[in-house]
Design a protein around this motif. Structure first.
Motif, PDB file in Angstrom:
ATOM      1  N   THR A 169      30.866  38.472  38.902  1.00 13.42           N
ATOM      2  CA  THR A 169      31.315  37.087  39.020  1.00 13.42           C
ATOM      3  C   THR A 169      32.831  36.985  39.090  1.00 13.42           C
ATOM      4  O   THR A 169      33.353  36.039  39.668  1.00 13.42           O
ATOM      5  N   SER A 170      33.550  37.936  38.500  1.00 10.80           N
ATOM      6  CA  SER A 170      35.009  37.956  38.627  1.00 10.80           C
ATOM      7  C   SER A 170      35.524  39.347  38.304  1.00 10.80           C
ATOM      8  O   SER A 170      34.859  40.146  37.645  1.00 10.80           O
ATOM      9  N   THR A 223      39.024  44.494  34.364  1.00 11.47           N
ATOM     10  CA  THR A 223      38.078  43.630  33.659  1.00 11.47           C
ATOM     11  C   THR A 223      37.098  43.086  34.686  1.00 11.47           C
ATOM     12  O   THR A 223      37.496  42.470  35.678  1.00 11.47           O
ATOM     13  N   ASN A 253      33.678  40.762  35.047  1.00  5.50           N
ATOM     14  CA  ASN A 253      32.676  39.846  34.515  1.00  5.50           C
ATOM     15  C   ASN A 253      31.468  39.922  35.437  1.00  5.50           C
ATOM     16  O   ASN A 253      31.611  39.834  36.660  1.00  5.50           O
ATOM     17  N   ASN A 255      24.929  37.934  30.492  1.00  5.68           N
ATOM     18  CA  ASN A 255      26.280  37.672  30.965  1.00  5.68           C
ATOM     19  C   ASN A 255      27.222  38.593  30.178  1.00  5.68           C
ATOM     20  O   ASN A 255      27.327  38.464  28.961  1.00  5.68           O
ATOM     21  N   LYS A 256      27.880  39.507  30.861  1.00  2.70           N
ATOM     22  CA  LYS A 256      28.677  40.537  30.183  1.00  2.70           C
ATOM     23  C   LYS A 256      30.076  40.634  30.775  1.00  2.70           C
ATOM     24  O   LYS A 256      30.345  40.162  31.887  1.00  2.70           O
ATOM     25  N   LYS A 257      30.936  41.300  30.015  1.00  6.93           N
ATOM     26  CA  LYS A 257      32.289  41.621  30.474  1.00  6.93           C
ATOM     27  C   LYS A 257      32.520  43.098  30.191  1.00  6.93           C
ATOM     28  O   LYS A 257      32.271  43.571  29.084  1.00  6.93           O
ATOM     29  N   GLU A 262      35.357  46.250  30.318  1.00 11.01           N
ATOM     30  CA  GLU A 262      36.761  46.621  30.440  1.00 11.01           C
ATOM     31  C   GLU A 262      36.837  48.133  30.580  1.00 11.01           C
ATOM     32  O   GLU A 262      36.311  48.868  29.753  1.00 11.01           O
ATOM     33  N   ARG A 311      29.337  37.866  26.886  1.00 10.25           N
ATOM     34  CA  ARG A 311      30.087  36.660  27.226  1.00 10.25           C
ATOM     35  C   ARG A 311      29.141  35.494  27.197  1.00 10.25           C
ATOM     36  O   ARG A 311      27.999  35.613  27.649  1.00 10.25           O
ATOM     37  N   ASP A 324      31.471  30.719  29.801  1.00 13.40           N
ATOM     38  CA  ASP A 324      32.815  31.314  29.858  1.00 13.40           C
ATOM     39  C   ASP A 324      33.168  31.677  31.286  1.00 13.40           C
ATOM     40  O   ASP A 324      32.428  32.342  31.967  1.00 13.40           O
ATOM     41  N   GLU A 325      34.292  31.244  31.755  1.00 13.75           N
ATOM     42  CA  GLU A 325      34.759  31.593  33.101  1.00 13.75           C
ATOM     43  C   GLU A 325      35.990  32.377  32.949  1.00 13.75           C
ATOM     44  O   GLU A 325      36.953  32.522  33.228  1.00 13.75           O
TER      45      GLU A 325
END
Length: 109
Positions: free
Chosen positions: A46-47, A68, A70, A82-84, A86, A104, A108-109
């Motif tokens: 997503t990002s 990073t 997302n 929904n994860k992040k 690094e 996440r 959260d965006e």
């Protein structure tokens, strides 16, 4: 004399661009995150963000590069996660120094 243009052509094509290194690190970070997920049905980034860490506990090695990512994926039970992730690379960008996946919230965006 006729070999001079060939020499310059080889010289220009043999050099790798810095942009290629960034793309290569991005692919490595994405692949690492994907390998950590077991039995996922879908995986969607997503990002994505790249930054240089100015503060690092091991200052002798310089300023590492952090990626990073997302992402969301559907686990084997059908639940959307929904994860992040690094992924921290060495300053040269060749070695992975640290990796982490965090939860996440869906908002959260």
């Amino acid at each position: 004399m006729k070999y001079i243009p060939i020499f310059f052509l080889l010289l220009l094509t043999a050099c790798e661009a810095r942009h290629f290194d960034s793309d290569k690190r991005q692919i490595i970070a994405k692949d690492w995150a994907r390998r950590q997920l077991h039995s996922n049905r879908s995986f969607s980034i997503t990002s994505f963000k790249e930054d240089t860490l100015q503060v690092w506990p091991y200052a002798m090695i310089g300023h590492p590069i952090r990626y990073t990512i997302n992402f969301v994926y559907q686990d084997s039970t059908g639940t959307v996660q929904n994860k992040k992730a690094e992924v921290t690379f060495s300053p040269e960008g060749n070695d992975i120094l640290k990796t982490e996946i965090m939860d996440r919230p869906l908002t959260d965006e």
